[in-house]
Design an enzyme around this catalytic site. Sequence first.
Site, PDB file in Angstrom:
ATOM      1  N   THR A  61       0.830  -1.198   0.000  1.00 26.66           N
ATOM      2  CA  THR A  61       0.000   0.000   0.000  1.00 26.66           C
ATOM      3  C   THR A  61       0.866   1.251   0.000  1.00 26.66           C
ATOM      4  O   THR A  61       2.092   1.167  -0.155  1.00 26.66           O
ATOM      5  CB  THR A  61      -1.038  -0.048   1.165  1.00 26.66           C
ATOM      6  OG1 THR A  61      -1.940   1.039   1.002  1.00 26.66           O
ATOM      7  CG2 THR A  61      -0.388   0.033   2.530  1.00 26.66           C
ATOM      8  N   LYS A  65       3.413   1.369  -3.855  1.00 22.73           N
ATOM      9  CA  LYS A  65       2.827   0.619  -4.972  1.00 22.73           C
ATOM     10  C   LYS A  65       3.661   0.714  -6.256  1.00 22.73           C
ATOM     11  O   LYS A  65       3.658  -0.208  -7.061  1.00 22.73           O
ATOM     12  CB  LYS A  65       1.393   1.082  -5.237  1.00 22.73           C
ATOM     13  CG  LYS A  65       0.398   0.623  -4.176  1.00 22.73           C
ATOM     14  CD  LYS A  65      -1.017   0.979  -4.583  1.00 22.73           C
ATOM     15  CE  LYS A  65      -2.031   0.592  -3.523  1.00 22.73           C
ATOM     16  NZ  LYS A  65      -3.410   0.875  -3.953  1.00 22.73           N
ATOM     17  N   ASN A  86      -0.195  -3.887  -6.110  1.00 19.88           N
ATOM     18  CA  ASN A  86      -0.736  -3.947  -4.734  1.00 19.88           C
ATOM     19  C   ASN A  86      -0.737  -5.368  -4.186  1.00 19.88           C
ATOM     20  O   ASN A  86      -1.088  -5.583  -3.037  1.00 19.88           O
ATOM     21  CB  ASN A  86      -2.146  -3.333  -4.663  1.00 19.88           C
ATOM     22  CG  ASN A  86      -3.213  -4.261  -5.210  1.00 19.88           C
ATOM     23  OD1 ASN A  86      -2.921  -5.171  -5.985  1.00 19.88           O
ATOM     24  ND2 ASN A  86      -4.452  -4.047  -4.830  1.00 19.88           N
ATOM     25  N   ASP A 101      -6.534  -3.587  -8.016  1.00 19.90           N
ATOM     26  CA  ASP A 101      -7.383  -2.410  -7.753  1.00 19.90           C
ATOM     27  C   ASP A 101      -8.444  -2.215  -8.842  1.00 19.90           C
ATOM     28  O   ASP A 101      -9.610  -1.930  -8.540  1.00 19.90           O
ATOM     29  CB  ASP A 101      -6.520  -1.142  -7.643  1.00 19.90           C
ATOM     30  CG  ASP A 101      -5.833  -1.018  -6.283  1.00 19.90           C
ATOM     31  OD1 ASP A 101      -6.336  -1.593  -5.299  1.00 19.90           O
ATOM     32  OD2 ASP A 101      -4.791  -0.347  -6.215  1.00 19.90           O
ATOM     33  N   GLY A 126      -9.520  12.627 -11.407  1.00 22.41           N
ATOM     34  CA  GLY A 126      -8.244  12.248 -10.805  1.00 22.41           C
ATOM     35  C   GLY A 126      -7.378  11.493 -11.790  1.00 22.41           C
ATOM     36  O   GLY A 126      -7.885  10.948 -12.796  1.00 22.41           O
ATOM     37  N   ALA A 127      -6.078  11.491 -11.528  1.00 18.20           N
ATOM     38  CA  ALA A 127      -5.154  10.761 -12.410  1.00 18.20           C
ATOM     39  C   ALA A 127      -4.013  10.158 -11.602  1.00 18.20           C
ATOM     40  O   ALA A 127      -2.917   9.949 -12.097  1.00 18.20           O
ATOM     41  CB  ALA A 127      -4.614  11.704 -13.490  1.00 18.20           C
ATOM     42  N   GLY A 128      -4.269   9.890 -10.312  1.00 11.68           N
ATOM     43  CA  GLY A 128      -3.267   9.260  -9.449  1.00 11.68           C
ATOM     44  C   GLY A 128      -3.288   7.745  -9.627  1.00 11.68           C
ATOM     45  O   GLY A 128      -3.799   7.221 -10.627  1.00 11.68           O
ATOM     46  N   GLY A 129      -2.741   7.050  -8.625  1.00 12.72           N
ATOM     47  CA  GLY A 129      -2.608   5.601  -8.727  1.00 12.72           C
ATOM     48  C   GLY A 129      -3.939   4.887  -8.911  1.00 12.72           C
ATOM     49  O   GLY A 129      -4.075   4.006  -9.776  1.00 12.72           O
ATOM     50  N   GLY A 244     -16.398   3.681  -1.348  1.00 11.35           N
ATOM     51  CA  GLY A 244     -15.193   2.886  -1.634  1.00 11.35           C
ATOM     52  C   GLY A 244     -15.069   1.577  -0.873  1.00 11.35           C
ATOM     53  O   GLY A 244     -14.086   0.845  -1.076  1.00 11.35           O
TER      54      GLY A 244
HETATM   55  P1  NAP Z   1      -2.675   9.570  -5.451  1.00 10.84           P
HETATM   56  O1  NAP Z   1      -1.964   8.691  -6.389  1.00 10.84           O
HETATM   57  O2  NAP Z   1      -1.904  10.406  -4.483  1.00 10.84           O
HETATM   58  O3  NAP Z   1      -3.641  10.550  -6.323  1.00 10.84           O
HETATM   59  C1  NAP Z   1      -4.353  11.584  -5.694  1.00 10.84           C
HETATM   60  C2  NAP Z   1      -5.297  12.244  -6.708  1.00 10.84           C
HETATM   61  O4  NAP Z   1      -6.084  13.217  -6.009  1.00 10.84           O
HETATM   62  C3  NAP Z   1      -4.577  13.011  -7.837  1.00 10.84           C
HETATM   63  O5  NAP Z   1      -5.355  12.966  -8.992  1.00 10.84           O
HETATM   64  C4  NAP Z   1      -4.530  14.436  -7.261  1.00 10.84           C
HETATM   65  O6  NAP Z   1      -4.421  15.440  -8.248  1.00 10.84           O
HETATM   66  C5  NAP Z   1      -5.895  14.509  -6.612  1.00 10.84           C
HETATM   67  N1  NAP Z   1      -5.959  15.541  -5.582  1.00 10.84           N
HETATM   68  C6  NAP Z   1      -5.376  15.504  -4.354  1.00 10.84           C
HETATM   69  N2  NAP Z   1      -5.684  16.635  -3.672  1.00 10.84           N
HETATM   70  C7  NAP Z   1      -6.472  17.384  -4.487  1.00 10.84           C
HETATM   71  C8  NAP Z   1      -7.111  18.652  -4.360  1.00 10.84           C
HETATM   72  N3  NAP Z   1      -7.007  19.373  -3.234  1.00 10.84           N
HETATM   73  N4  NAP Z   1      -7.859  19.111  -5.385  1.00 10.84           N
HETATM   74  C9  NAP Z   1      -7.985  18.377  -6.529  1.00 10.84           C
HETATM   75  N5  NAP Z   1      -7.398  17.182  -6.712  1.00 10.84           N
HETATM   76  C10 NAP Z   1      -6.650  16.684  -5.709  1.00 10.84           C
HETATM   77  O7  NAP Z   1      -3.695   8.732  -4.531  1.00 10.84           O
HETATM   78  P2  NAP Z   1      -4.455   7.354  -4.879  1.00 10.84           P
HETATM   79  O8  NAP Z   1      -3.670   6.222  -4.355  1.00 10.84           O
HETATM   80  O9  NAP Z   1      -4.856   7.381  -6.307  1.00 10.84           O
HETATM   81  O10 NAP Z   1      -5.743   7.484  -3.918  1.00 10.84           O
HETATM   82  C11 NAP Z   1      -6.721   8.476  -4.167  1.00 10.84           C
HETATM   83  C12 NAP Z   1      -7.948   8.249  -3.277  1.00 10.84           C
HETATM   84  O11 NAP Z   1      -8.504   6.973  -3.538  1.00 10.84           O
HETATM   85  C13 NAP Z   1      -7.664   8.268  -1.786  1.00 10.84           C
HETATM   86  O12 NAP Z   1      -8.747   8.906  -1.167  1.00 10.84           O
HETATM   87  C14 NAP Z   1      -7.624   6.812  -1.396  1.00 10.84           C
HETATM   88  O13 NAP Z   1      -8.010   6.584  -0.047  1.00 10.84           O
HETATM   89  C15 NAP Z   1      -8.667   6.245  -2.335  1.00 10.84           C
HETATM   90  N6  NAP Z   1      -8.459   4.809  -2.652  1.00 10.84           N
HETATM   91  C16 NAP Z   1      -9.464   3.941  -2.338  1.00 10.84           C
HETATM   92  C17 NAP Z   1      -9.306   2.595  -2.639  1.00 10.84           C
HETATM   93  C18 NAP Z   1     -10.395   1.636  -2.283  1.00 10.84           C
HETATM   94  O14 NAP Z   1     -10.139   0.427  -2.307  1.00 10.84           O
HETATM   95  N7  NAP Z   1     -11.591   2.083  -2.006  1.00 10.84           N
HETATM   96  C19 NAP Z   1      -8.131   2.138  -3.259  1.00 10.84           C
HETATM   97  C20 NAP Z   1      -7.129   3.068  -3.584  1.00 10.84           C
HETATM   98  C21 NAP Z   1      -7.317   4.413  -3.260  1.00 10.84           C
HETATM   99  P3  NAP Z   1      -2.972  15.981  -8.733  1.00 10.84           P
HETATM  100  O15 NAP Z   1      -2.472  14.996  -9.741  1.00 10.84           O
HETATM  101  O16 NAP Z   1      -3.280  17.313  -9.288  1.00 10.84           O
HETATM  102  O17 NAP Z   1      -2.107  16.040  -7.488  1.00 10.84           O
END
Ligand code: NAP
Length: 281
Positions: A61, A65, A86, A101, A126-129, A244
Amino acid sequence: MELLGVIGNPISHSLSPVMHNSAFQAIKKTAVYVPMLVQEDNLSQAIQGAKALGFTGINVTVPFKEKVIPFLTQMTDDARIVGSVNTILFQGQEIIGHTTDGAGFQQAMEMEVGINPVGKSFLVLGAGGAARAIAHQLSKQDCQVYLTNRTLDRAQRLASDLEATAIKKPIVIANQQQELAKAVQECQVIINTTSVGMEATKDQSPFPLDLLTQEHQVIDIIYNPAETLLLKTARELGCTVQNGVGMLVWQAVKAWEFWWGITPPVDVMYQALKNSLASQE
Ligand code: NAP
């Protein structure tokens, strides 16, 4: 006794141990799943150590990752395309990385709100992980994915990474009212994968709420809080909504399928997770 666990930093908040251990107990599987705090400098030793200790597999996690990838000997296609792992399986001398995922997301969506992606259009915020895994999973099928992100470059990079495997090329749109308004008219499903709506930003929405209509199906992959501002607004408007929790359960189910080729008792995992989340409130 089989050994499994999850590596991350921090790790004490992880809900994976309670989900997996409850499922082991329910089917009397002689296995234990432990949370393991790892410092980044020790990542290679941690993976080699788990292998040497005879672990069956581990989950990975935040923030590892992507960082585990150099220490693997093999990767599944999904993990390679998404660029994220993961789930790791130790098999003889092999250290095999996979991502569950995307498949977990889709299964949860199908089971909880009955959405089959084929023929639909999705707006992914969003465009993160997590977005990478979900957008890859959807775009492998015959559906249209729209991508938007605060940092547009990142969405553009994701779209281009998916070009080779996508049936329909993902469309990137600017994170601006006018652009979003057009995309929203095309899309049946809106998916928040950003962290906006979690505790620190619980009064914020990742998306202009006035663009929602009753016809939209809205999924927020945040599970804590159980209902973000986006989901609350959508629910009050009459939209179908999903949080989620299901994705978290089903990515764990998919990990069992990868480690052992068996399906765990899903209802036990859901209940364990819901109990843990309720006790944190
Ligand atoms: P990550 O890779 O850090 O990506 C974060 C994303 O959020 C990016 O697109 C980022 O945009 C955006 N962001 C962060 N702060 C922001 C703001 N203030 N305004 C606008 N956009 C913002 O994180 P991740 O691993 O993808 O996880 C993202 C979310 O998904 C978390 O809440 C996590 O808990 C959840 N999640 C849930 C599961 C599940 O099984 N339910 C699994 C994985 C993740 P930028 O690119 O502009 O920074």
